[in-house]
Design a protein around this motif. Structure first.
Motif, mmCIF file in Angstrom:
data_model
loop_
_atom_site.group_PDB
_atom_site.id
_atom_site.type_symbol
_atom_site.label_atom_id
_atom_site.label_comp_id
_atom_site.label_asym_id
_atom_site.label_seq_id
_atom_site.Cartn_x
_atom_site.Cartn_y
_atom_site.Cartn_z
ATOM 1 N N LEU A 339 0.838 -1.198 0.000
ATOM 2 C CA LEU A 339 0.000 0.000 0.000
ATOM 3 C C LEU A 339 0.880 1.259 0.000
ATOM 4 O O LEU A 339 0.638 2.207 -0.765
ATOM 5 N N ALA A 340 1.899 1.246 0.855
ATOM 6 C CA ALA A 340 2.783 2.418 0.950
ATOM 7 C C ALA A 340 3.506 2.650 -0.387
ATOM 8 O O ALA A 340 3.617 3.788 -0.854
ATOM 9 N N ARG A 341 3.963 1.554 -0.997
ATOM 10 C CA ARG A 341 4.690 1.682 -2.267
ATOM 11 C C ARG A 341 3.778 2.226 -3.361
ATOM 12 O O ARG A 341 4.131 3.125 -4.113
ATOM 13 N N TRP A 342 2.576 1.676 -3.457
ATOM 14 C CA TRP A 342 1.632 2.143 -4.476
ATOM 15 C C TRP A 342 1.272 3.613 -4.246
ATOM 16 O O TRP A 342 1.171 4.391 -5.182
ATOM 17 N N ARG A 343 1.072 3.979 -2.986
ATOM 18 C CA ARG A 343 0.699 5.376 -2.696
ATOM 19 C C ARG A 343 1.825 6.323 -3.094
ATOM 20 O O ARG A 343 1.581 7.394 -3.647
ATOM 21 N N GLU A 344 3.038 5.910 -2.803
ATOM 22 C CA GLU A 344 4.176 6.749 -3.163
ATOM 23 C C GLU A 344 4.271 6.884 -4.686
ATOM 24 O O GLU A 344 4.512 7.967 -5.217
ATOM 25 N N ALA A 345 4.029 5.781 -5.388
ATOM 26 C CA ALA A 345 4.152 5.805 -6.851
ATOM 27 C C ALA A 345 3.087 6.699 -7.489
ATOM 28 O O ALA A 345 3.390 7.475 -8.403
ATOM 29 N N VAL A 346 1.827 6.619 -7.013
ATOM 30 C CA VAL A 346 0.785 7.438 -7.661
ATOM 31 C C VAL A 346 0.864 8.902 -7.226
ATOM 32 O O VAL A 346 0.203 9.752 -7.814
#
Ligand code: 5CA
Ligand code: ZN
Length: 411
Positions: A339-346
């Motif tokens: 979740l943290a990785r996806w949030r950072e990416a978007v």
């Protein structure tokens, strides 16, 4: 009953993919072929304890079906029951010296909150067994008149269903009789009840007993049997031949076999549902998660520990819905990290073109909800974006929209 609050589901640009699902009755993956309005019934909770991660995993699987159908432009008529009168609820209320109605109301309210937190799209009709009693009474009357049901002749004139009434009994589960008898005894049946014509005949109406709640009716005072509750609630709202009948795999037999047999006997038509879809059982450290084993992890407890519900959602989707699997602390850590990785990416201004990722996401979900590969598709996009690849300024928004609409995860 009041369902929980709705959650907005955005439209995703590009080409949707029609949904294929494993059907227990056919034993294979088959296309779903809904009309303009897709029709789904999923067995709801028996509200004597809080929602655990097994329940949550099952409702998330059906939420993805809902979302893929919406993506394909269908409206979805989704019906879910609440078994707000049954033996397990009364037993728990007695054990804890509590009013069974208050217990059911409290746990149903907590379930609504959990579903809302997990962003599960609510049912169109959320129906308690108690509010369906007039419908159930009418159905029992019909089954008695057609000869599909009989009354046991003793001091408690309970009403039973002749399990062979339709001549198709077993078409949904395909279990042999020994397996049926074993599961019937384990899962709420009463094979040894004296006066029944056959051990597998199922209870339709339980005549009133001292100290038990009962409702007056033309059948005599009593309360409904479990399977007919789901037949009637589904039939009266969706009609026969609806698209998906669902629940966990513990409901394959006897519950879904009897729900189908009751409804088909009532209407003289077949099949009750076009697909019978079952989610695997979630265990904890190798054992089935169940109230009787006392090894439950509650959604509400994790929320209380300030775990992000979106991390719970991602953790539960990181496994195939039909596979029996275990909840572990690592799974949750993995969900939170993803979740943290996806949030950072978007959150970046640009990234690699998102259309191929969205196409893969749709392809994987349409193939019997292959969530693991669907998550991997988004992982790969996120890894590339975080590595500084791509300069498409529309990509982060498209990923955010697709992950929201199709996976139900808010980034
Ligand atoms: N009220 C009935 C259905 S009409 C009932 O089975 N209620 S329940 O509260 O026991 O379960 C609610 C839903 O969660 C059912 O679909 C059931 O199959 C599913 N379920 C129960 N335990 C688990 C588990 N450990 N893993 C996955 N799903 C589960
Ligand atoms: Zn049910």
């Amino acid at each position: 009953m009041q369902p929980w609050s709705s959650v907005p589901v955005p439209q995703v640009p590009g080409q949707p993919r029609p949904l294929h699902l494993f059907d227990t009755a056919a034993g294979e993956i088959r296309p779903t072929e809904p009309g303009a309005v897709a029709r789904m019934y999923v067995c709801g909770i028996t509200p004597y304890d809080a929602t655990h991660l097994g329940h949550a995993a099952t409702y998330l699987a059906f939420d993805l079906i809902h979302r893929v159908w919406l993506d394909n432009g269908h409206q979805v008529h989704y019906v879910q029951n609440v078994t707000d009168i049954d033996d397990p609820l009364l037993e728990r209320a007695n054990r804890d010296n509590e009013d069974w109605i208050v217990l059911a109301m409290r746990e149903t309210a907590l379930f609504r909150e959990d579903m809302e937190a997990l962003r599960v799209v609510p049912p169109t009709d959320f129906v308690g067994a108690v509010e369906a009693i007039p419908e159930i009474v009418e159905a029992v009357g019909k089954l008695l008149s057609s000869g599909a049901a009989y009354r046991v002749d003793d001091e408690h004139p309970d009403i039973y269903f002749r399990h062979q009434a339709t001549g198709r009994f077993g078409y949904e589960s395909h279990y042999d009789e020994a397996t049926m008898r074993a599961l019937f005894a384990q899962r709420g049946g009463d094979p040894d009840r004296e006066g029944k014509e056959h051990p597998l005949d199922a209870l339709l109406w339980r005549a009133a007993r001292d100290g038990e709640p009962s409702w007056d009716s033309e059948l005599g005072a009593g309360r409904p049997g479990w399977h007919l509750e789901c037949s009637v609630i589904a039939l009266n709202r969706l009609g026969l031949g609806f698209d998906v009948q669902g629940g966990g795999s513990d409901l394959i037999f006897p519950h879904h076999e009897f729900s189908a047999a009751h409804a088909e006997s009532l209407t003289g038509e077949h099949p009750f549902a076009k697909h019978y879809v079952h989610a695997g059982m979630i265990g904890l450290d190798g054992e089935k998660m169940s109230k009787s084993r006392g090894n439950l992890v509650f959604v509400s407890r994790l929320r209380g520990d300030r775990v992000d519900p979106m991390a719970i959602r991602l953790a539960l989707l990181d496994g195939h819905y039909r596979t029996d699997r275990s909840w572990t602390a690592d799974l949750l850590t993995g969900g939170a990290a993803r979740l943290a990785r996806w949030r950072e990416a978007v959150a970046r201004d640009a990234g690699p073109a998102a259309e191929p990722t969205v196409q893969r996401l749709r392809e994987r979900l349409s193939d019997d909800l292959d969530t693991q590969q669907a998550l991997r598709a988004v992982d790969e996009w996120a890894d590339a974006a975080l590595a500084g690849g791509g300069d498409d300024p529309a990509a982060p928004t498209l990923i955010r929209t697709a992950v929201d609409a199709l996976l139900g995860v808010e980034l």
